[in-house]
Write a protein that holds these residues in place. Structure first.
Motif, short mmCIF file in Angstrom:
data_model
loop_
_atom_site.label_atom_id
_atom_site.label_comp_id
_atom_site.label_asym_id
_atom_site.label_seq_id
_atom_site.Cartn_x
_atom_site.Cartn_y
_atom_site.Cartn_z
N TYR A 68 -5.34 -14.91 -2.48
CA TYR A 68 -5.55 -14.04 -1.32
C TYR A 68 -4.57 -12.88 -1.37
O TYR A 68 -3.36 -13.08 -1.53
N CYS A 69 -5.08 -11.66 -1.24
CA CYS A 69 -4.22 -10.46 -1.21
C CYS A 69 -4.11 -9.98 0.23
O CYS A 69 -5.13 -9.79 0.91
N LYS A 70 -2.86 -9.78 0.70
CA LYS A 70 -2.65 -9.36 2.09
C LYS A 70 -3.12 -7.94 2.33
O LYS A 70 -3.55 -7.58 3.41
N LYS A 71 -2.99 -7.09 1.31
CA LYS A 71 -3.34 -5.68 1.47
C LYS A 71 -4.86 -5.49 1.43
O LYS A 71 -5.43 -4.74 2.23
N ARG A 93 -8.66 -10.01 1.22
CA ARG A 93 -9.68 -10.88 0.64
C ARG A 93 -9.13 -11.48 -0.66
O ARG A 93 -8.08 -11.06 -1.14
N HIS A 94 -9.87 -12.43 -1.21
CA HIS A 94 -9.45 -13.05 -2.47
C HIS A 94 -9.77 -12.12 -3.64
O HIS A 94 -10.91 -11.67 -3.78
N THR A 95 -8.75 -11.83 -4.43
CA THR A 95 -8.93 -11.00 -5.62
C THR A 95 -8.27 -11.68 -6.81
O THR A 95 -7.53 -12.64 -6.66
N GLU A 96 -8.55 -11.13 -8.01
CA GLU A 96 -7.96 -11.70 -9.21
C GLU A 96 -6.52 -11.22 -9.37
O GLU A 96 -6.23 -10.04 -9.16
N HIS A 97 -5.63 -12.15 -9.70
CA HIS A 97 -4.21 -11.84 -9.87
C HIS A 97 -3.76 -12.19 -11.28
O HIS A 97 -4.18 -13.19 -11.85
N LYS A 98 -2.87 -11.35 -11.81
CA LYS A 98 -2.24 -11.63 -13.09
C LYS A 98 -0.86 -12.25 -12.84
O LYS A 98 -0.10 -11.75 -12.00
N LEU A 99 -0.56 -13.31 -13.56
CA LEU A 99 0.73 -13.97 -13.39
C LEU A 99 1.71 -13.49 -14.46
O LEU A 99 1.36 -13.35 -15.63
N LYS A 100 2.94 -13.21 -14.00
CA LYS A 100 4.00 -12.83 -14.92
C LYS A 100 5.19 -13.72 -14.68
O LYS A 100 5.34 -14.30 -13.60
N GLU A 101 6.06 -13.80 -15.68
CA GLU A 101 7.27 -14.59 -15.54
C GLU A 101 8.23 -13.90 -14.58
O GLU A 101 8.40 -12.69 -14.63
N PHE A 102 8.84 -14.67 -13.68
CA PHE A 102 9.75 -14.11 -12.69
C PHE A 102 11.19 -14.41 -13.08
O PHE A 102 11.53 -15.56 -13.33
N CYS A 149 -1.84 -8.14 -7.97
CA CYS A 149 -3.25 -7.93 -7.65
C CYS A 149 -3.84 -6.89 -8.60
O CYS A 149 -3.24 -5.83 -8.82
N THR A 150 -5.00 -7.19 -9.18
CA THR A 150 -5.60 -6.26 -10.13
C THR A 150 -6.32 -5.11 -9.43
O THR A 150 -6.62 -4.10 -10.06
N VAL A 151 -6.59 -5.25 -8.12
CA VAL A 151 -7.31 -4.20 -7.38
C VAL A 151 -6.33 -3.14 -6.85
O VAL A 151 -6.48 -1.95 -7.09
N CYS A 152 -5.31 -3.59 -6.09
CA CYS A 152 -4.40 -2.63 -5.46
C CYS A 152 -3.02 -2.60 -6.12
O CYS A 152 -2.28 -1.63 -5.97
N GLY A 153 -2.66 -3.64 -6.85
CA GLY A 153 -1.40 -3.62 -7.59
C GLY A 153 -0.19 -4.14 -6.85
O GLY A 153 0.93 -4.00 -7.32
#
Ligand code: ZN
Length: 92
Positions: free
Chosen positions: A10-13, A16-25, A70-74
């Motif tokens: 889920y993206c707050k901005k 709705r549910h969007t695709e997310h890329k995971l990176k190491e933190f 988020c791949t849509v808004c970043g």
């Protein structure tokens, strides 16, 4: 444990549910001028000793934290898996 590098979150901005890329933190070093570090320096100066209790039993594994983008808004936010594991591995 293998974790997929792309998830639907889920993206707050976007609200709705969007695709997310995971990176190491990675955690950064603490800021020298922040209130917490200044307070810590004051407490530990001189013969005061330690002012925060040290854990006697240390846990071996950590809960893996990632940075989800988020791949849509970043926008980025934390992605924490509430489970302890030895070697978390991102798989494409
Ligand atoms: Zn978004």
């Amino acid at each position: 444990m293998k974790i997929p590098a792309k998830t639907k979150e889920y993206c707050k901005k976007c609200k709705r549910h969007t695709e997310h890329k995971l990176k190491e933190f990675k955690t950064r070093s603490p800021r020298k001028q922040s209130k917490g570090t200044r307070r810590h320096e004051v407490h530990t100066a001189g013969y005061g000793g330690k002012y925060q209790a040290i854990a006697t039993v240390k846990k071996k594994n950590k809960r893996p934290t990632f940075l989800a983008e988020c791949t849509v808004c970043g926008t980025k936010h934390y992605f924490v898996i509430p489970k302890r594991m030895k070697k978390p591995e991102l798989v494409k």
